[in-house]
Each structure stands twice: as structure tokens, then as C-alpha cells.
Design an enzyme around this catalytic site. Sequence first.
Site, PDB file in Angstrom:
ATOM      1  N   ASP A 131       0.851  -1.194   0.000  1.00  0.00           N
ATOM      2  CA  ASP A 131       0.000   0.000   0.000  1.00  0.00           C
ATOM      3  C   ASP A 131       0.889   1.248   0.000  1.00  0.00           C
ATOM      4  OD1 ASP A 131       0.722  -1.077   2.512  1.00  0.00           O
ATOM      5  OD2 ASP A 131      -0.981  -0.159   3.527  1.00  0.00           O
ATOM      6  N   GLU A 183      12.247   1.186   8.164  1.00  0.00           N
ATOM      7  CA  GLU A 183      11.202   0.377   7.529  1.00  0.00           C
ATOM      8  C   GLU A 183      11.543  -0.021   6.110  1.00  0.00           C
ATOM      9  OE1 GLU A 183       6.399   0.871   6.657  1.00  0.00           O
ATOM     10  OE2 GLU A 183       7.660   2.636   6.990  1.00  0.00           O
TER      11      GLU A 183
END
Length: 541
Positions: free
Chosen positions: A318, A501
Site C-alpha cells: 500500500d 522500515e
Amino acid sequence: MQRDPRPLRFLLPLLLALLAGACTPQLQRAPAPEAPSSTRAVPPVPPDEAWPQLFAAVQEAQLFDDQKLFADAIPRAAPETIRSEYLAQHAQPDFDLRRFVDKHFALPQPAHTAQVTPQPNLRAHIDALWPLLTRSDDADAPHGSLLPLPHEYVVPGGRFREIYYWDSYFTMLGLVDSGRRDLARSMLDNFAWLIDTYGHIPNGNRSYYLSRSQPPFFSHMVELVADGDDDVLRRYLPQLKREHAFWMAGSETLAPGDATRRAVRLRDGSLLNCYWDDRDTPRPEAFLHDSATAAAAPQRSPHEVWRELRAGAESGWDYSSRWLDDGRRLETIRTTAIVPVDLNSLLHHLETTIARICALDAQPNCTREFSDRAARRKLAIETHLWHPRGYYTDHDWRRGQRRDALTAATLYPLFTGIASPERAASTAKAVRRELLRPGGLTTTTVETGQQWDAPNVWAPLQWIAVSGLRDYGHDALAQEIATNFLDNVQAVFAREHKLVEKYDADGPRGGGGGEYPLQDGFGWSNGVVRRMLVLYPRDVP
């Protein structure tokens, strides 16, 4: 995070439609039946439904830079009390929205990792991070969005203060290599509990994540924890079957060329899967983002756009050009029309795992059923998800055609053992030619500003690539991908003393794009790096 500079006047009609509960059904989809479950609990109400007017007002006012913060806030009273007090007070001349929120909610804190004692190398740093990212929930916040879990678990870090489904598999890889198999087992037991309680594994343990799942890595988690122990495999057979039933709900009655929820029957009768979400409203954790995206597509129903955005969130990617009709603009998203190669490869592994455990348990009918399912899925993948240019890709089931884009998902059939040696070699050649960069394997070949596109490098995709290529004997390419990625991570760690991340393929630096700032922590980066350092040890301090 920067506030969205766009004017908010588009929100009023969207919010009115949202609160009225309007819904435009998807075209060419069969009605969605209820998902099967004999033990499923009544799901808790997510915050955007528990106090809808207040929730919309807070997000529209942009009281917080991060839209997820209020979705995670802990109410100090029952939802009906907060809702009625807001409705009674909000129109008063002296009403102060922020003061009302501070009175009625406790705001959560990020999962900080900066306080870790300096360590001499990456391996030691990761081992020291696990305790800081470990959580053990109790039920002291009965009205909050967090779903308490019975066992300890590891969160990613930063704004991600809860367990995440597919993240956790990659985290568990590192836990095992850090000597924390016990914690990996606890996480697996949490996921089994979620299946038993809610009928599936949600995106994460939040009430607002219950309407969707994430890439189904549960069977891989079971294999990882079992480590060859047949008794452990048998223990999770009921949950593996329920996981499969969730993804296949409604598939038995599908006509060719139709779909329902996550199941798709192609025109030739092949049965495959796509991503979906049972709700068609803005995601609570990205309320303004989703409202703005829908407003940018006036020719589409906002509920259609919201469903597609939510389905994109279930994919874990996403967002990415993979799901965009024009490959560029988020408002053209059409996730539910796409049969993804990674999802179907994972479901093939789930089916073969169930068949294998049923054979161990002397259940011939089950063994036969799931062996047949896996064989049919493999044939469908090889028929419909193989591109003539020589790599695995996605399939647009609505248009009946393959999608041309080469992405890092092309390596999933290698990771799950579906590919023939010839197709594995062809895929490896395409990956080396188009996706390999100095900082690792890039996600796609295009730059759109979305975080699951170039130039971002994501730890889970590095592991899928390295593991799959090693299994097919492409050791040199696997090592080059791992080395490039580890060099990138090491350089950022040496400069900033943290893992993040995602990374930049042309690094060494953290990645960018997406709906929120780069997050520190970080669960799956820690896990993948820790595992890669076992395969490719180095003496870098």
C-alpha cells in the site's frame, strides 16, 4: 508528517455519504456470502463507527499530524457516553474540539527504539531491539481499538504499535536466529488464536483492521516454528484449514468470469484469488488520505475507491503501481480486479502444507482434496500468471489479460517452489536485468511517489528473492541481492545507529514516499537482516 495542503471542502459530501451508509456495489461480482466460522467472536466496533461524527470531525480538523493517532486513542469512557456528550456539546459556541478529545481520550505513544544501548554491530543491535519491541497486552482498555492478544508479540516500531500479519513472518525469522524461538512460537499462537476467535488473521490487532487480512504467511510461520516436528505441524491443522476457508469463501458457487470477495473464477474455470476488504469506507488510520483520493476521481463512486484502497492495504503493498489502472495516479486504483502472483503463490503453499499435514495425520480425503487444489492452482498460475517475456506477473481478471509490469513479486513462485527450473532461470535473468540496484532489489521499475514502487527496497522482498533464488541454485544472484541490501542497511546503521522500515535502492539511505514519514524500528528489517547475517556473515563492526 506534513499536513495535507489541499482544501478540505471536498470532505462534506463524502462524509455525508459515509455517515448515511451509502454503498455502490462492485460490478461483475457475485454477492458476498458470510465468511464461514463456527467460533467467531462478535467483532468490536471500530472507532469510526463507535463515534462517527466525532471521529470525522477530529480527522477533518487535522488535530494530529498522523491520522492513525486518533484511531489508536484509548477512550476514557464507553463509546455511547462519548458519542452522546459530543453530540450534545459540539454545537455550543465555546466548544473546543481538542479540549474535548484530551478529556475523553488517552493518546498512544510510538514504539520507541532509540533508547537501545549502543551495540558494536548490527547483529548485537538487533538482538537488543527485540525486548524494546515486545508487547504483552492486557484488557485494561476495553473500549480502545487494540485487540488484546493472549501471548507476547513483537511490533514493527514507530507508529506501528500493534502486531501485523505478514510483517511477523519476517520478524520471526530473526527471532529464531536470535535464540528467541519461544517468542516466535508465542506470535504463532497469537495468530492461531485470532483465527479461532475472528475466523481469520486480520491486518493487525486493531478493531479497524478486522475487515481485511494480509498476505497469508501463516503456513510459512507454522513450518518455521515446527522446524521438522510433525507434532507441531498437526497442532495447527485446524487453523490452517480455517485460514484457507476464509480466503476461499463463496468460491464453490462462482460462475466463470465472476468473483466474490477474495475468490475469482477465471473465464476458463480456473480458481484463483485477489485482495478485498469487507468495508467500503475510508480507512480510519488514513481517513483524509482516502477522502482526498476519492474526491480526485469524481467519475467513480467514493465507496468503490475506498474499497479498492482497502484491498490495496490488504495486499501489504500500500500503495504500488501494481494496482493502478494508469500506473501513476492513486485515484485509478483497482486492486480487486487484479489476481496477484504473490497471493496465489502463498495460497498454493497453504494448500500443499494442509495436504502434507493431512497425510501425516492419516486423513486421505483431506490429503487428496488439498493436493488437487494445489495442483489446479499451480496450473492456473503457470497458465495465467506467466508473461511471454519470461517472468511471473499479475493478471487482470476483469479484462482477461496479463499485466505487463515486472515487480519483485515475480519471485514468489520460486519462494514457494512452484516454478520449473527453466522458468526460474528466466525470471532470475529478468530480475537481474531490471530490478537489481546498488542498494538491493527494487520493488518495481517505475517511480510514482508510492512507497511500494521504485526506488524503494523492502526487507521482506529481499528475503523472498534470496530464499527463492537459493532454492533454485541461483546462488550468485541471491548473494548479490543480499550483499547489496546488507551494505545499504550497514551504511545507514553506521551513520544513524538505527534500522528503518524501507531503504533506497540507490542509497545508502532510508526510503521515501507513501502516506507517513519513514519509521524506525523496524520489525521486518531486523528479522531479515538477522537471518541474512547468518547466511552471509561479515566482520563489519
